[in-house]
Design an enzyme around this catalytic site. Structure first.
Site, short mmCIF file in Angstrom:
data_model
loop_
_atom_site.label_atom_id
_atom_site.label_comp_id
_atom_site.label_asym_id
_atom_site.label_seq_id
_atom_site.Cartn_x
_atom_site.Cartn_y
_atom_site.Cartn_z
N ASP A 31 0.87 -1.19 0.00
CA ASP A 31 0.00 0.00 0.00
C ASP A 31 0.90 1.23 0.00
OD1 ASP A 31 -2.10 1.98 0.84
OD2 ASP A 31 -3.27 0.16 1.19
N SER A 128 -16.31 -3.30 -10.33
CA SER A 128 -17.44 -2.57 -9.75
C SER A 128 -18.69 -2.76 -10.61
CB SER A 128 -17.08 -1.08 -9.73
OG SER A 128 -18.22 -0.30 -9.46
N TYR A 152 -13.51 7.04 -13.81
CA TYR A 152 -13.29 5.95 -12.84
C TYR A 152 -13.88 4.65 -13.38
CZ TYR A 152 -14.86 2.91 -9.07
OH TYR A 152 -15.15 1.80 -8.32
N LYS A 156 -12.24 0.74 -14.79
CA LYS A 156 -12.66 -0.64 -14.44
C LYS A 156 -12.97 -1.44 -15.71
CE LYS A 156 -12.45 -0.06 -9.94
NZ LYS A 156 -11.35 -0.67 -9.17
N ASN A 201 -18.29 10.76 -0.60
CA ASN A 201 -19.04 10.73 -1.85
C ASN A 201 -20.22 9.78 -1.79
OD1 ASN A 201 -17.22 12.38 -3.56
ND2 ASN A 201 -15.77 10.80 -2.96
N ASN A 202 -20.10 8.76 -0.95
CA ASN A 202 -21.11 7.70 -0.94
C ASN A 202 -22.10 7.88 0.20
OD1 ASN A 202 -18.31 6.01 -1.93
ND2 ASN A 202 -20.10 6.07 -3.24
N ARG A 296 -28.42 13.84 -8.57
CA ARG A 296 -26.97 13.96 -8.82
C ARG A 296 -26.71 13.53 -10.27
NH1 ARG A 296 -22.99 10.47 -4.99
NH2 ARG A 296 -24.06 8.78 -6.05
C1 UD1 Z 1 -21.22 5.37 -6.65
C2 UD1 Z 1 -20.57 5.61 -8.00
C3 UD1 Z 1 -20.14 4.28 -8.56
C4 UD1 Z 1 -19.18 3.60 -7.60
C5 UD1 Z 1 -19.87 3.42 -6.24
C6 UD1 Z 1 -18.89 2.87 -5.23
C7 UD1 Z 1 -21.60 7.68 -8.84
C8 UD1 Z 1 -22.48 8.26 -9.90
N1 UD1 Z 1 -21.48 6.33 -8.86
O1 UD1 Z 1 -22.35 4.59 -6.90
O2 UD1 Z 1 -19.49 4.48 -9.80
O3 UD1 Z 1 -18.81 2.33 -8.11
O4 UD1 Z 1 -20.32 4.68 -5.79
O5 UD1 Z 1 -19.56 2.51 -4.06
O6 UD1 Z 1 -21.04 8.36 -8.03
N2 UD1 Z 1 -27.06 9.53 -2.25
C9 UD1 Z 1 -27.73 10.58 -1.65
N3 UD1 Z 1 -27.04 11.49 -0.92
C10 UD1 Z 1 -25.67 11.40 -0.73
C11 UD1 Z 1 -24.98 10.32 -1.34
C12 UD1 Z 1 -25.70 9.41 -2.10
O7 UD1 Z 1 -28.98 10.69 -1.80
O8 UD1 Z 1 -25.09 12.28 -0.06
C13 UD1 Z 1 -27.82 8.53 -3.02
C14 UD1 Z 1 -27.42 8.43 -4.49
O9 UD1 Z 1 -28.15 9.34 -5.27
C15 UD1 Z 1 -27.76 6.96 -4.77
C16 UD1 Z 1 -27.51 6.25 -3.44
O10 UD1 Z 1 -27.56 7.27 -2.45
O11 UD1 Z 1 -29.12 6.83 -5.10
C17 UD1 Z 1 -26.16 5.56 -3.37
O12 UD1 Z 1 -25.14 6.50 -3.74
P1 UD1 Z 1 -23.58 6.13 -3.63
O13 UD1 Z 1 -23.30 5.60 -2.27
O14 UD1 Z 1 -22.81 7.34 -4.06
O15 UD1 Z 1 -23.38 4.93 -4.63
P2 UD1 Z 1 -23.71 4.79 -6.21
O16 UD1 Z 1 -24.37 6.00 -6.75
O17 UD1 Z 1 -24.44 3.51 -6.40
#
Ligand code: UD1
Length: 342
Positions: A31, A128, A152, A156, A201-202, A296
């Site tokens: 790492d 992914s 990204y 993949k 981000n997630n 988003r």
């Molecule tokens: C995102 C990535 C994907 C990546 C994955 C890794 C995008 C467009 N896609 O997927 O390429 O492989 O993460 O885990 O970024 N949400 C909210 N508020 C937030 C965050 C998320 O409402 O603050 C919602 C999103 O709109 C979505 C769901 O939660 O409907 C999941 O979002 P997220 O965790 O970012 O995952 P993915 O969009 O599936």
């Protein structure tokens, strides 16, 4: 087996390291700690009760990577590589495409070439569900065409293609491509978990940071999708189940004739953003303030795995519930409100 785990200090890598050790394998971590804190290693050693060899190396540096594998081959040897190392932030990849293509492709090529030079042929790759792109069929099966909507995701798709070509050229490889759905949760001890640097981000890390008071409220990105309650639907999978999928894949690669295989790792069930918020509030006893925000860009309405192939071929299936995912994420975040110590 003795397994080299690249990115072994990261979120999924660290949980997989523990399970490999628990299953009786030995582990070497490589790492560069560019997106992981070194303090994770002490915690892994404490939980596993063994010391873990760690190479601090930039895997895009081919001579350094080749030297690492050659040195290991002169010692106890490496039987397989699980390759987690890579950049993973979708938004950042849109801003810095060259960094993403350079890093994710270079590290993978360098590891593969170093493996070839060192005589190691078993490789598990962190892919992914993003490789299913914008396919309108929500339930993803491994035979669907692959595509992407951001750099990204393209890294993949491209790496999967490189691995397919390698398997065609030399059938002594045993390559397993694992397409992860949405990993959440943490080790039940609360000692290791997801620790995103900067703005999460997630969804799940954002929710846990709201619950612990680091953020004020969650923005729910869109409530007008064609889903159960209008919010986005995803297949959330406990990171412990995901880690177990790697052990199952590694063991399977030791038995099969095919040089290239792909498996979805998901639960097969879709959960909406608001369902996740409610489940998390129930598991943590904390309210999650949220407001509805615009969609988003690039988000899909709904997708989930068809996990039947992994069940059939690996004897693996996800067993942890949504409640386990939330309770374990909360234990980690509440015990480590600021993540790992520096
Ligand atoms: C995102 C990535 C994907 C990546 C994955 C890794 C995008 C467009 N896609 O997927 O390429 O492989 O993460 O885990 O970024 N949400 C909210 N508020 C937030 C965050 C998320 O409402 O603050 C919602 C999103 O709109 C979505 C769901 O939660 O409907 C999941 O979002 P997220 O965790 O970012 O995952 P993915 O969009 O599936």
């Amino acid at each position: 087996m003795r397994v080299l785990v690249t990115g072994g200090a990261g979120y999924i890598g660290s949980h997989t390291v523990l399970q490999l050790l628990g299953a009786g394998h030995s582990v070497v971590i490589a790492d560069d700690f560019s997106n992981a804190k070194p303090s994770v290693i002490g915690r892994l050693e404490e939980l596993a009760g063994v010391s873990i060899p760690v190479h601090r190396v930039d895997l895009s540096d081919y001579p350094a990577t080749a030297e690492l594998i050659a040195a290991e081959q002169q010692g106890e040897g490496i039987d397989a590589v699980i390759h987690f190392a890579g950049f993973k932030a979708v938004g950042e990849s849109v801003d810095k495409p060259l960094d993403y293509y350079r890093n994710n492709l270079d590290t993978t090529l360098s590891v593969l070439e170093a493996m070839r030079a060192g005589g190691v042929r078993t490789f598990v790759f962190s892919s992914s569900a993003t490789v299913y792109g914008e396919n309108p069929v929500c339930e993803r099966t491994e035979d669907m065409p692959t595509s992407a909507t951001n750099p990204y995701g393209w890294t993949k798709v491209m790496i999967e293609q490189i691995l397919r070509d390698l398997a065609v050229a030399d059938d002594s490889w045993r390559i397993g491509v694992l397409r992860y759905f949405n990993p959440v949760g943490a080790h039940p001890s609360g000692r290791i978990g997801e620790d995103p640097s900067g703005f999460p981000n997630n969804l799940m890390p954002f929710v846990t940071q709201v619950a612990v008071g680091r953020r004020q409220e969650l923005s729910v990105f869109g409530d007008d999708y064609d889903t159960v309650d209008g919010t986005g639907v995803r297949d959330y999978i406990h990171v412990e189940d995901l880690a177990a999928g790697h052990i199952a894949a590694l063991e399977r690669l030791g038995q099969i004739d095919a040089p290239w295989s792909v498996w979805n790792l998901g639960t097969g069930s879709g959960v909406s953003v608001l369902q996740m918020v409610a489940a998390f509030a129930a598991a943590s006893g904390r309210e999650i303030p949220y407001r509805i925000a615009p969609r988003r860009p690039g988000d899909l309405a709904a997708n989930w795995a068809d996990p039947a192939k992994a069940h059939r071929e690996l004897g693996w299936r996800a067993t942890r519930t949504l409640d386990d995912m939330c309770a374990d994420s909360w234990r980690w975040q509440s015990q480590n409100p600021d993540g790992y110590p520096d």
